[in-house]
Motif scaffolding. Structure first.
Motif, PDB file in Angstrom:
ATOM      1  N   LEU A   1       9.141   2.244   4.608  1.00  0.00           N
ATOM      2  CA  LEU A   1      10.116   1.289   4.057  1.00  0.00           C
ATOM      3  C   LEU A   1      11.349   2.005   3.517  1.00  0.00           C
ATOM      4  CD1 LEU A   1       7.598  -1.125   2.302  1.00  0.00           C
ATOM      5  CD2 LEU A   1       9.009  -1.645   4.301  1.00  0.00           C
ATOM      6  N   GLU A   2      11.157   3.156   2.884  1.00  0.00           N
ATOM      7  CA  GLU A   2      12.316   3.884   2.356  1.00  0.00           C
ATOM      8  C   GLU A   2      13.171   4.421   3.508  1.00  0.00           C
ATOM      9  OE1 GLU A   2      10.690   4.832  -2.133  1.00  0.00           O
ATOM     10  OE2 GLU A   2      10.740   6.510  -0.733  1.00  0.00           O
TER      11      GLU A   2
ATOM     12  N   PRO B   1       0.839  -1.199   0.000  1.00  0.00           N
ATOM     13  CA  PRO B   1       0.000   0.000   0.000  1.00  0.00           C
ATOM     14  C   PRO B   1       0.880   1.258   0.000  1.00  0.00           C
ATOM     15  CG  PRO B   1      -0.531  -1.458   1.854  1.00  0.00           C
ATOM     16  CD  PRO B   1       0.717  -1.978   1.234  1.00  0.00           C
ATOM     17  N   PRO B   2       0.453   2.302  -0.728  1.00  0.00           N
ATOM     18  CA  PRO B   2       1.262   3.525  -0.795  1.00  0.00           C
ATOM     19  C   PRO B   2       1.629   4.079   0.577  1.00  0.00           C
ATOM     20  CG  PRO B   2      -0.592   3.642  -2.317  1.00  0.00           C
ATOM     21  CD  PRO B   2      -0.758   2.373  -1.534  1.00  0.00           C
ATOM     22  N   GLU B   3       0.753   3.875   1.583  1.00  0.00           N
ATOM     23  CA  GLU B   3       1.049   4.468   2.902  1.00  0.00           C
ATOM     24  C   GLU B   3       2.234   3.809   3.583  1.00  0.00           C
ATOM     25  OE1 GLU B   3      -1.868   3.284   1.792  1.00  0.00           O
ATOM     26  OE2 GLU B   3      -3.089   2.451   3.413  1.00  0.00           O
ATOM     27  N   ASP B   4       2.660   2.623   3.091  1.00  0.00           N
ATOM     28  CA  ASP B   4       3.826   1.967   3.693  1.00  0.00           C
ATOM     29  C   ASP B   4       5.148   2.402   3.051  1.00  0.00           C
ATOM     30  OD1 ASP B   4       2.030   0.622   5.240  1.00  0.00           O
ATOM     31  OD2 ASP B   4       2.164  -1.279   4.137  1.00  0.00           O
TER      32      ASP B   4
ATOM     33  N   ILE C   1      10.799   1.580  -3.695  1.00  0.00           N
ATOM     34  CA  ILE C   1       9.623   0.710  -3.641  1.00  0.00           C
ATOM     35  C   ILE C   1       8.803   0.907  -4.918  1.00  0.00           C
ATOM     36  CG2 ILE C   1       7.529   0.109  -2.368  1.00  0.00           C
ATOM     37  CD1 ILE C   1       9.945  -0.150  -0.627  1.00  0.00           C
ATOM     38  N   PHE C   2       8.429  -0.193  -5.536  1.00  0.00           N
ATOM     39  CA  PHE C   2       7.514  -0.123  -6.676  1.00  0.00           C
ATOM     40  C   PHE C   2       6.172  -0.690  -6.239  1.00  0.00           C
ATOM     41  CE2 PHE C   2      11.717  -0.060  -8.563  1.00  0.00           C
ATOM     42  CZ  PHE C   2      11.584   0.963  -9.486  1.00  0.00           C
ATOM     43  N   THR C   3       5.125   0.133  -6.305  1.00  0.00           N
ATOM     44  CA  THR C   3       3.797  -0.345  -5.913  1.00  0.00           C
ATOM     45  C   THR C   3       3.187  -1.111  -7.081  1.00  0.00           C
ATOM     46  OG1 THR C   3       2.974   1.857  -6.439  1.00  0.00           O
ATOM     47  CG2 THR C   3       3.401   1.398  -4.137  1.00  0.00           C
TER      48      THR C   3
END
Ligand code: ZN
Length: 272
Positions: free
Chosen positions: A102-103, A95-98, A110-112
């Protein structure tokens, strides 16, 4: 340039590796050597495999929802084995909110789920091949373009109510448009008034009425960037830059590239 070596790994317990296999094949199609660890690897096993195989980059995939704990553990395991120079990129159902978390925890990128395999391959190439020009971020919002019937009639709102200063008014013959720039911080509001019925701004006004027309990113490598966007399959209105206001070079991306927003790339003329 030597072949880029990538380790594709799936930490955790989920048993589906279709996504990982698609990425592995796409990277092979881009000339990379891909080693796939198979399912259910622990973060330690992944770090060890990366070191043994002497890879340039690790690609993690997760569909299980455990990425928030597992991905940082891979980064930690690399650190514990003095291999933190191996970058870790990750994709899957994230999910974009994670992404910011993570970064922050050391995942390089990160690739969603909507990311194209083209974009992933392109990113890895520019990450590893130091000779390749990186796709950098645009420097800032140069301006927001607003279509108006008449600059004269629109000015009192911007000058007298909002309190902005008018910096420049000029005709851009190539676009059949008159523009007025009002400075706001590092950016500008650009008012656009059609000079003729053939102006794209007149077409916009007829169809949509007055309002926000486009957003311009300031860049300093417009030729290179257009070539990179083209390589990524981004639909462009202008494949080569043309002249804009103030001797700038400009080019527009197609709004279908950007969820309905018309973006302009804008490279200002060299300042003396
Ligand atoms: Zn503009």
């Amino acid at each position: 340039m030597k072949q880029i070596r990538v380790l594709i790994a799936k930490p955790g317990l989920d048993g589906h590796d279709r996504g990982a296999l698609i990425i592995a094949q796409a990277l092979r199609d881009h000339g990379m050597e891909v080693i796939y660890t198979g399912l259910r690897q622990s973060p330690n096993q992944i770090a060890q495999a990366a070191i043994q195989e002497d890879v340039d980059v690790i690609g993690l995939s997760s569909l299980s929802g455990a990425h928030k704990s597992l991905f940082p553990k891979v980064v930690d395991a690399l650190k514990a084995q003095q291999a933190e120079d191996i970058p870790v990129v990750a994709g899957g159902v994230i999910p974009p909110e994670d992404v910011p978390y993570l970064e922050e925890r050391g995942i390089t990128k990160i690739f969603t789920s909507g990311s194209s395999t083209e974009a992933i391959a392109h990113y890895i190439k520019q990450l590893i091949d130091k000779d390749r020009e990186p796709v950098t971020k645009p420097k800032k919002i140069a301006h927001i373009g607003i279509a108006v019937h008449s600059i004269e009639q629109a000015l009192p709102f911007y000058k007298d109510v909002v309190g902005l200063d008018l910096s420049v008014v000029e005709d851009v013959e190539s676009e059949q448009v008159k523009v007025a720039f009002l400075k706001i911080g590092e950016s500008n509001i650009e008012l656009l008034e059609p000079l003729s019925d053939g102006s794209p701004i007149q077409a916009f006004l007829t169809k949509r009425g007055e309002g926000i027309h486009h957003i311009a990113f300031e860049v300093d490598d417009i030729h290179n960037r257009l070539a990179q966007y083209k390589e990524l399959g981004v639909p462009l209105i202008n494949e080569a830059p043309k002249s804009g206001a103030h001797q700038s070079e400009i080019a527009f991306l197609h709004p279908k590239a950007a969820h309905g927003v018309l973006y302009e790339l804008c490279q200002p003329a060299d300042k003396e």
